[in-house]
Design a protein around this motif. Structure first.
Motif, PDB file in Angstrom:
ATOM      1  N   ASP A   1      -6.859   7.968   6.772  1.00  0.00           N
ATOM      2  CA  ASP A   1      -6.879   6.838   5.833  1.00  0.00           C
ATOM      3  C   ASP A   1      -8.236   6.637   5.172  1.00  0.00           C
ATOM      4  O   ASP A   1      -8.356   5.832   4.233  1.00  0.00           O
ATOM      5  CB  ASP A   1      -6.483   5.539   6.553  1.00  0.00           C
ATOM      6  CG  ASP A   1      -4.983   5.436   6.781  1.00  0.00           C
ATOM      7  OD1 ASP A   1      -4.240   6.201   6.145  1.00  0.00           O
ATOM      8  OD2 ASP A   1      -4.558   4.594   7.591  1.00  0.00           O
TER       9      ASP A   1
ATOM     10  N   ARG B   1      -3.613   0.409   8.157  1.00  0.00           N
ATOM     11  CA  ARG B   1      -4.720   1.299   7.809  1.00  0.00           C
ATOM     12  C   ARG B   1      -5.585   1.541   9.050  1.00  0.00           C
ATOM     13  O   ARG B   1      -5.803   0.637   9.858  1.00  0.00           O
ATOM     14  CB  ARG B   1      -5.602   0.667   6.739  1.00  0.00           C
ATOM     15  CG  ARG B   1      -5.033   0.709   5.338  1.00  0.00           C
ATOM     16  CD  ARG B   1      -5.120   2.114   4.751  1.00  0.00           C
ATOM     17  NE  ARG B   1      -4.902   2.121   3.311  1.00  0.00           N
ATOM     18  CZ  ARG B   1      -3.924   2.771   2.708  1.00  0.00           C
ATOM     19  NH1 ARG B   1      -3.047   3.471   3.412  1.00  0.00           N
ATOM     20  NH2 ARG B   1      -3.823   2.741   1.392  1.00  0.00           N
TER      21      ARG B   1
ATOM     22  N   HIS C   1      -8.391   6.478   1.520  1.00  0.00           N
ATOM     23  CA  HIS C   1      -7.887   5.326   0.778  1.00  0.00           C
ATOM     24  C   HIS C   1      -8.918   4.209   0.603  1.00  0.00           C
ATOM     25  O   HIS C   1      -8.608   3.209  -0.064  1.00  0.00           O
ATOM     26  CB  HIS C   1      -6.660   4.754   1.482  1.00  0.00           C
ATOM     27  CG  HIS C   1      -5.492   5.690   1.555  1.00  0.00           C
ATOM     28  ND1 HIS C   1      -4.829   6.144   0.447  1.00  0.00           N
ATOM     29  CD2 HIS C   1      -4.886   6.273   2.635  1.00  0.00           C
ATOM     30  CE1 HIS C   1      -3.848   6.963   0.822  1.00  0.00           C
ATOM     31  NE2 HIS C   1      -3.868   7.052   2.132  1.00  0.00           N
TER      32      HIS C   1
ATOM     33  N   SER D   1      -9.693   3.091  -2.995  1.00  0.00           N
ATOM     34  CA  SER D   1      -8.598   2.414  -3.697  1.00  0.00           C
ATOM     35  C   SER D   1      -8.201   1.109  -3.019  1.00  0.00           C
ATOM     36  O   SER D   1      -7.588   0.246  -3.654  1.00  0.00           O
ATOM     37  CB  SER D   1      -7.382   3.337  -3.803  1.00  0.00           C
ATOM     38  OG  SER D   1      -6.935   3.753  -2.527  1.00  0.00           O
ATOM     39  N   ASP D   2      -8.553   0.948  -1.744  1.00  0.00           N
ATOM     40  CA  ASP D   2      -8.221  -0.293  -1.041  1.00  0.00           C
ATOM     41  C   ASP D   2      -9.149  -1.445  -1.419  1.00  0.00           C
ATOM     42  O   ASP D   2      -8.753  -2.606  -1.358  1.00  0.00           O
ATOM     43  CB  ASP D   2      -8.270  -0.073   0.472  1.00  0.00           C
ATOM     44  CG  ASP D   2      -7.074   0.721   0.986  1.00  0.00           C
ATOM     45  OD1 ASP D   2      -6.106   0.905   0.222  1.00  0.00           O
ATOM     46  OD2 ASP D   2      -7.122   1.160   2.151  1.00  0.00           O
TER      47      ASP D   2
ATOM     48  N   LEU E   1       0.824  -1.202   0.000  1.00  0.00           N
ATOM     49  CA  LEU E   1       0.000   0.000   0.000  1.00  0.00           C
ATOM     50  C   LEU E   1       0.858   1.252   0.000  1.00  0.00           C
ATOM     51  O   LEU E   1       1.872   1.328   0.710  1.00  0.00           O
ATOM     52  CB  LEU E   1      -0.916   0.026   1.222  1.00  0.00           C
ATOM     53  CG  LEU E   1      -1.939  -1.103   1.354  1.00  0.00           C
ATOM     54  CD1 LEU E   1      -2.720  -0.934   2.641  1.00  0.00           C
ATOM     55  CD2 LEU E   1      -2.868  -1.120   0.151  1.00  0.00           C
TER      56      LEU E   1
END
Length: 479
Positions: A100, A94, A103, A106-107, A86
């Motif tokens: 976070d 995370r 994200h 996109s995670d 990552l």
């Protein structure tokens, strides 16, 4: 931009974050949530099962992607990245409780579309997942985060509610212009108030009225625009809530056992022995070999860690302990009720789940059960202390991003005694019933009883007339 699709069905999904199903029913019955009561009168209202972990973030995946969160890469509110793959991940971890949150989109797996991608034009507001929204991810941009962050980190709940109401107003303005095919509006103040004041408090009931008011305003915008008849509104939640009085300092206990522990917010630990990722705060992932860059099953860890687990399971804060012995077998332990396995098999008939007691009945299912399909597995546990336990534990245990050990806290306990901006008197995250059940209000007739939040996506696509080739974890309740 205006999209003139007046005759096309549209769906607004409203997320009443952290609202208990029974509390919402009370508010509708008392006349304090008239817009939602009117939706219920047109269709139905019932509690359904969320996902485990029952935490904000991962629990948005089922009703926006139709899958268990661990299957698309979100095993928890906090998790550890063994692979070091990552970008912008402090200490390879995370935490979606902070920055976070940017994200999340996109995670999650890029190969699994969101409702915002399936049905467009689309808008997302205050949603943990916003990928694919064509006309705004309101509440998640840098400006919104700058407004919300001080209130969040200070525990200023009234300040948070003020920012949230501003974001709701911005969403409604865009909603009236765009006439989206699909939109999601999350209102999170109920969850924050529940943590501080309790899930049945007057503060939570006031926040429920914010939800109801937003629904009424959306309906009025559609009526004035001439597209009210094509607008459907469904209401759901991401997790329940349950009282908590005792907070176990699991972080401190692991350190007292002589281990170097990496855990939020203390991420500057070099060469940790164990990584602790708490969410909710009534669940936790334990990563027992953080230096190893791929998932190992328990046979690789047992010699070093079994004695620690024997001591850990005896702590009053721990209800269930789940240990993955392979990608299809999870061993479930309870201090008094013994040990069993949840086994998953794949065949021509599809996925099947079995419950095999080894030395007791930790999930209180009354003995062995073999080769249950998804519906039968849900029905078996739907009225027990651990709704949908077989399916939830199985998918979480198979995740390459999940912990080697997953803990679910006992009633009245959570697993984080420090570092919260607001002292919690109510909690969630565990596999326990009050934390797993969420409301579902739909304004149409259903063909079968809704079971899980994963059912919402295939049902919504059917309502909107959108075809998808995806094999969802849920099933449409409209057919």
């Amino acid at each position: 931009m205006r999209h003139d699709t007046t005759g096309t069905a549209r769906l607004l999904l409203v997320v009443a974050d952290g609202v208990r199903a029974d509390v919402l029913e009370e508010e509708m019955d008392a006349g304090r949530a008239p817009a939602m009561a009117a939706l219920r009168a047109k269709g139905s209202s019932q509690p359904i099962s969320s996902s485990f972990p029952s935490v904000t973030g991962p629990a948005y995946v089922p009703f926006l992607m139709g899958h268990h969160p661990a299957r698309v890469g979100l095993p928890g509110l906090r998790w550890y990245d063994r692979t070091r793959s990552l970008r912008w991940a402090p200490a390879q971890s995370r935490s979606y409780a902070g920055w976070d949150i940017w994200h999340v989109d996109s995670d999650v797996s890029p190969h699994m579309p969101t409702m915002l991608e399936y049905a467009q034009p689309s808008i997302a507001a205050m949603s943990m997942i916003g990928r694919g929204a064509t006309h705004g991810r309101i509440g998640r941009g840098l400006g919104w985060m700058a407004r919300a962050a001080p209130s969040h980190f200070r525990g200023d709940l009234l300040g948070w509610r003020t920012v949230e109401r501003q974001a709701t107003a911005a969403f409604l303005k865009q909603f009236g212009k765009v006439r989206p095919r699909f939109s999601v509006l999350a209102i999170t103040s109920p969850d924050k108030f529940a943590h501080k004041f309790g899930a049945r408090s007057d503060a939570v009931r006031t926040a429920i009225r914010d939800v109801d008011d937003a629904i009424g305003r959306a309906q009025e915008l559609a009526r004035r625009g001439g597209w009210g008849e094509s607008l459907h509104i469904w209401v759901t939640g991401d997790h329940g809530h349950a009282p908590v009085a005792d907070h176990d300092d699991l972080h401190g206990w692991l350190e007292s056992e002589g281990h170097r522990v990496l855990a939020h917010p203390r991420l500057n630990v070099k060469n940790p022995d164990v990584v602790l990722m708490v969410g909710g705060n009534a669940m936790a992932h334990l990563y027992m070999a953080p230096a190893h860059r791929s998932r190992q099953w328990w046979g690789e860890h047992a010699a070093r860690w079994d004695q620690l687990l024997d001591r850990l399971i005896e702590r009053p804060s721990i209800d269930l302990m789940a240990i993955s012995t392979s990608d299809s077998v999870v061993q479930v332990r309870h201090a008094a009720r013994g040990v069993a396995e949840v086994r998953r098999t794949e065949g021509v008939a599809g996925t099947r789940w079995s419950y095999v007691p080894l030395d007791g009945d930790p999930l209180l299912l009354g003995g062995a059960h073999q080769l249950l399909d998804s519906n039968s597995a849900w029905a078996l546990s739907s009225e027990t202390a651990y709704p949908d336990a077989l399916v939830q534990l199985s998918w979480l245990g198979a995740s390459s991003r999940g912990g080697d050990v997953v803990l679910s806290a006992s009633e009245g306990w959570d697993l984080r005694a420090r570092f919260e901006p607001v002292a919690h008197i109510s909690t969630h995250g565990a596999l326990l019933r009050d934390q797993m059940l969420v409301p579902l209000i739909v304004d149409v007739a259903t063909a079968r009883r809704p079971q899980r939040t994963t059912d919402i996506v295939p049902s919504a696509l059917q309502l909107l007339g959108v075809h998808a080739d995806t094999l969802f974890d849920g099933q449409s309740f409209l057919r």
